[in-house]
Motif scaffolding. Sequence first.
Motif, PDB file in Angstrom:
ATOM      1  N   GLU A  16       0.844  -1.194   0.000  1.00 39.47           N
ATOM      2  CA  GLU A  16       0.000   0.000   0.000  1.00 39.47           C
ATOM      3  C   GLU A  16       0.887   1.255   0.000  1.00 39.47           C
ATOM      4  OE1 GLU A  16      -3.190   0.312  -0.259  1.00 39.47           O
ATOM      5  OE2 GLU A  16      -3.886  -1.747   0.029  1.00 39.47           O
ATOM      6  N   TYR A  18       0.553   4.943   0.447  1.00 42.53           N
ATOM      7  CA  TYR A  18      -0.449   5.890   0.929  1.00 42.53           C
ATOM      8  C   TYR A  18      -0.314   7.268   0.293  1.00 42.53           C
ATOM      9  CZ  TYR A  18      -1.888   2.487   4.378  1.00 42.53           C
ATOM     10  OH  TYR A  18      -2.371   1.351   4.975  1.00 42.53           O
ATOM     11  N   THR A  23      -2.259   0.628  -4.714  1.00 45.43           N
ATOM     12  CA  THR A  23      -2.071  -0.705  -4.151  1.00 45.43           C
ATOM     13  C   THR A  23      -1.373  -1.580  -5.180  1.00 45.43           C
ATOM     14  OG1 THR A  23      -4.069  -0.521  -2.804  1.00 45.43           O
ATOM     15  CG2 THR A  23      -3.193  -2.733  -3.184  1.00 45.43           C
TER      16      THR A  23
END
Length: 209
Positions: A16, A18, A23
């Motif tokens: 992941e 952010y 993803t």
Amino acid sequence: MVLVCPGLQKGQVRVEHYASKRTKFIMAHDSRIACFSLTHDGRLLATASSKGTLIRLFNTLDGSLLQEVRRGADRAEIYSLAFSPTAQWLAVSSDKGTVHVFNLKVDSGLMGHDRSNSTSEANPANPTAVSSLSFIKGVLPKYFSSEWSVAQFRLQEGLQYIVAFGHQKNTIVILGMDGSFYRCQFDSSSGGEMTQLEYYNFLKAEDTF
């Protein structure tokens, strides 16, 4: 910020990102994931499977396989993986009682940038630890052309140990579930067996049961 966790499929890891809200799924191994570790900047990922023979290094940005190193030929349980602060070295501990240090060929600082005009800072004297039989790798199995560890340290087999890199250059810290503490140093040029600098045991005999 980067977070890595096991994926839903066997041998898969989920990454992941952010900051970019992305993803990434990486099929790292055929067997289930046993252990993985990220560099401090989150750009490199090291993974080991339940077989424990191969350690794979991935680029977390695009999921590409960057390097593959071999811990050994027989199955082992990997207890911990640790990158050095500069991501030049990777330390691995397993139930075989040996801590291995591998030389990484990837410069984490250059990930995602143009490398055509960049010069690697890796020491050319560093051993590549590639099998001397690599000239016949087209005939023999891949095992014979594998990249092997540069340095090793022998411990009691069967006990669980975790590893980390020390503050001093080329030092390894090893902590055992039996209360043992080792600080070792490896030679980045010649490799081989590490030198033990310190040893303590923090569990007294009367406290064990």
